[in-house]
Write a protein that holds these residues in place. Structure first.
Motif, PDB file in Angstrom:
ATOM      1  N   LYS A 123       0.828  -1.203   0.000  1.00 50.53           N
ATOM      2  CA  LYS A 123       0.000   0.000   0.000  1.00 50.53           C
ATOM      3  C   LYS A 123       0.864   1.255   0.000  1.00 50.53           C
ATOM      4  O   LYS A 123       0.527   2.249  -0.652  1.00 50.53           O
ATOM      5  N   LYS A 124       1.973   1.244   0.715  1.00 53.72           N
ATOM      6  CA  LYS A 124       2.873   2.402   0.690  1.00 53.72           C
ATOM      7  C   LYS A 124       3.460   2.594  -0.703  1.00 53.72           C
ATOM      8  O   LYS A 124       3.579   3.725  -1.198  1.00 53.72           O
ATOM      9  N   LEU A 125       3.845   1.481  -1.345  1.00 51.12           N
ATOM     10  CA  LEU A 125       4.369   1.560  -2.701  1.00 51.12           C
ATOM     11  C   LEU A 125       3.345   2.188  -3.633  1.00 51.12           C
ATOM     12  O   LEU A 125       3.669   3.078  -4.430  1.00 51.12           O
ATOM     13  N   LEU A 126       2.095   1.756  -3.535  1.00 53.89           N
ATOM     14  CA  LEU A 126       1.041   2.300  -4.385  1.00 53.89           C
ATOM     15  C   LEU A 126       0.820   3.787  -4.106  1.00 53.89           C
ATOM     16  O   LEU A 126       0.601   4.578  -5.033  1.00 53.89           O
ATOM     17  N   TYR A 127       0.872   4.168  -2.826  1.00 55.10           N
ATOM     18  CA  TYR A 127       0.733   5.580  -2.468  1.00 55.10           C
ATOM     19  C   TYR A 127       1.845   6.398  -3.115  1.00 55.10           C
ATOM     20  O   TYR A 127       1.601   7.450  -3.718  1.00 55.10           O
ATOM     21  N   ASP A 128       3.083   5.927  -2.990  1.00 54.64           N
ATOM     22  CA  ASP A 128       4.221   6.640  -3.569  1.00 54.64           C
ATOM     23  C   ASP A 128       4.092   6.752  -5.082  1.00 54.64           C
ATOM     24  O   ASP A 128       4.415   7.794  -5.673  1.00 54.64           O
ATOM     25  N   ILE A 129       3.633   5.682  -5.717  1.00 53.76           N
ATOM     26  CA  ILE A 129       3.459   5.697  -7.172  1.00 53.76           C
ATOM     27  C   ILE A 129       2.407   6.726  -7.567  1.00 53.76           C
ATOM     28  O   ILE A 129       2.599   7.497  -8.525  1.00 53.76           O
ATOM     29  N   ARG A 130       1.300   6.756  -6.846  1.00 51.32           N
ATOM     30  CA  ARG A 130       0.237   7.712  -7.176  1.00 51.32           C
ATOM     31  C   ARG A 130       0.746   9.150  -7.079  1.00 51.32           C
ATOM     32  O   ARG A 130       0.442   9.998  -7.925  1.00 51.32           O
ATOM     33  N   VAL A 131       1.538   9.439  -6.043  1.00 51.85           N
ATOM     34  CA  VAL A 131       2.106  10.784  -5.885  1.00 51.85           C
ATOM     35  C   VAL A 131       3.030  11.137  -7.049  1.00 51.85           C
ATOM     36  O   VAL A 131       3.048  12.274  -7.526  1.00 51.85           O
ATOM     37  N   LEU A 132       3.783  10.156  -7.535  1.00 49.28           N
ATOM     38  CA  LEU A 132       4.746  10.394  -8.607  1.00 49.28           C
ATOM     39  C   LEU A 132       4.109  10.510  -9.985  1.00 49.28           C
ATOM     40  O   LEU A 132       4.732  11.019 -10.915  1.00 49.28           O
ATOM     41  N   GLU A 205      -6.048   3.043  -3.101  1.00 46.01           N
ATOM     42  CA  GLU A 205      -4.985   4.034  -3.253  1.00 46.01           C
ATOM     43  C   GLU A 205      -5.215   4.970  -4.443  1.00 46.01           C
ATOM     44  O   GLU A 205      -4.326   5.714  -4.833  1.00 46.01           O
ATOM     45  N   GLY A 206      -6.430   4.943  -4.991  1.00 45.52           N
ATOM     46  CA  GLY A 206      -6.802   5.963  -5.963  1.00 45.52           C
ATOM     47  C   GLY A 206      -6.560   5.631  -7.417  1.00 45.52           C
ATOM     48  O   GLY A 206      -6.329   6.528  -8.230  1.00 45.52           O
ATOM     49  N   PHE A 207      -6.641   4.354  -7.765  1.00 40.64           N
ATOM     50  CA  PHE A 207      -6.481   3.954  -9.158  1.00 40.64           C
ATOM     51  C   PHE A 207      -7.759   3.341  -9.701  1.00 40.64           C
ATOM     52  O   PHE A 207      -8.491   2.654  -8.979  1.00 40.64           O
ATOM     53  N   ILE A 208      -8.011   3.602 -10.975  1.00 37.10           N
ATOM     54  CA  ILE A 208      -9.075   2.912 -11.706  1.00 37.10           C
ATOM     55  C   ILE A 208      -8.418   1.776 -12.477  1.00 37.10           C
ATOM     56  O   ILE A 208      -7.494   1.998 -13.266  1.00 37.10           O
ATOM     57  N   ILE A 209      -8.853   0.560 -12.239  1.00 40.91           N
ATOM     58  CA  ILE A 209      -8.251  -0.598 -12.908  1.00 40.91           C
ATOM     59  C   ILE A 209      -8.807  -0.725 -14.321  1.00 40.91           C
ATOM     60  O   ILE A 209     -10.016  -0.793 -14.524  1.00 40.91           O
ATOM     61  N   ASN A 210      -7.901  -0.743 -15.296  1.00 41.48           N
ATOM     62  CA  ASN A 210      -8.288  -0.825 -16.704  1.00 41.48           C
ATOM     63  C   ASN A 210      -8.228  -2.243 -17.248  1.00 41.48           C
ATOM     64  O   ASN A 210      -9.069  -2.633 -18.059  1.00 41.48           O
ATOM     65  N   SER A 211      -7.201  -3.000 -16.845  1.00 42.20           N
ATOM     66  CA  SER A 211      -7.015  -4.344 -17.394  1.00 42.20           C
ATOM     67  C   SER A 211      -6.351  -5.252 -16.369  1.00 42.20           C
ATOM     68  O   SER A 211      -5.500  -4.795 -15.595  1.00 42.20           O
TER      69      SER A 211
END
Length: 245
Positions: A123-132, A205-211
């Motif tokens: 979850k931290k990784l996903l948070y960091d990715i979203r910020v970037l 973590e704020g992503f819309i899954i496409n595939s």
């Protein structure tokens, strides 16, 4: 800090030998499947997490990317990347994925090939990715399939009296957490999460899954490696593509 098995001399040499054989899993199955989900990269900025030898970084530039940052925890991997895949538009950085929050650049695509199962705090990784990611940016990654990471004793098959595989032995699936496996060396650390945990973490973590793709070999791959028929019983990896909401 994440475990860094790729700087282990024995592991690195065995892995290099595996990847130099063009009939390997990555080349025949995982890479074609994940590359089919790439967005248009013309003028885009890309972050490659666990870039390894840098092959994908160079491929992104060939596809029109404006710039690429490739990070890896392994000195040995980056030595190969800088020697075999140099490019003025690619920056290779020695970094643990747990530390990407320190990056100041922003990206249109965050990409990773078969590395996220080494990360403890998903979850931290996903948070960091979203910020970037820039608004509307894309996360595209593959990881070992939860069917593969689930068994605490490692992947095993039930076989008949002639040694033919009958079925895969799935166990411990709903028990999240650290796993130890033998791959070239003992005690390689990985982290297991059931699919529901993976998907819900990405959404929360704020992503819309496409595939979501569970790749299997095509005819060409089966002709090259008939043993890959096992992938129809238990696919080795899962690929997920999501957009920053």
């Amino acid at each position: 800090m994440s475990q860094n098995v790729y700087d282990n001399d024995l592991f690195f040499e065995k892995y290099r030998e595996l990847r130099n054989n063009q009939d390997n899993y990555n080349t025949l199955i995982e890479q074609p499947a994940i590359k089919a989900l790439l967005p248009d990269l013309k003028g885009k900025t890309v972050l490659d997490l666990g870039c390894g030898y840098g092959n994908n970084c160079i491929d992104f530039i060939k596809k029109g990317a404006l710039s690429v940052v490739g990070i890896d925890i392994s000195h040995k991997m980056l030595e190969v990347a800088r020697k075999e895949n140099p490019n003025e538009l690619v920056e290779y950085m020695l970094m643990d994925m747990n530390k990407i929050g320190s990056l100041t650049q922003r990206f249109d695509l965050v990409f990773s090939s078969l590395a996220f199962h080494y990360v403890k705090d998903f979850k931290k990784l996903l948070y960091d990715i979203r910020v970037l990611l820039n608004d509307g940016g894309i996360l595209l990654y593959s990881q070992e399939h939860p069917y593969t990471t689930a068994p605490k004793v490692g992947p095993t098959w039930t076989k008949d009296e002639y040694g033919n595989k009958v079925h895969y032995n799935l166990s411990d699936y709903m028990h999240s957490g650290k796993r130890y496996s033998k791959w070239f060396i003992d005690n390689v650390e990985k982290y297991h999460r059931p699919i529901s945990e993976v998907i819900n973490s990405i959404i929360s973590e704020g992503f819309i899954i496409n595939s979501i793709v569970e790749p299997v070999p095509d005819k060409y791959a089966l002709d090259r490696r008939p043993d890959f028929k096992d992938e129809f019983d238990k696919t080795t990896c899962i690929i997920i593509k999501g957009t920053k909401a």
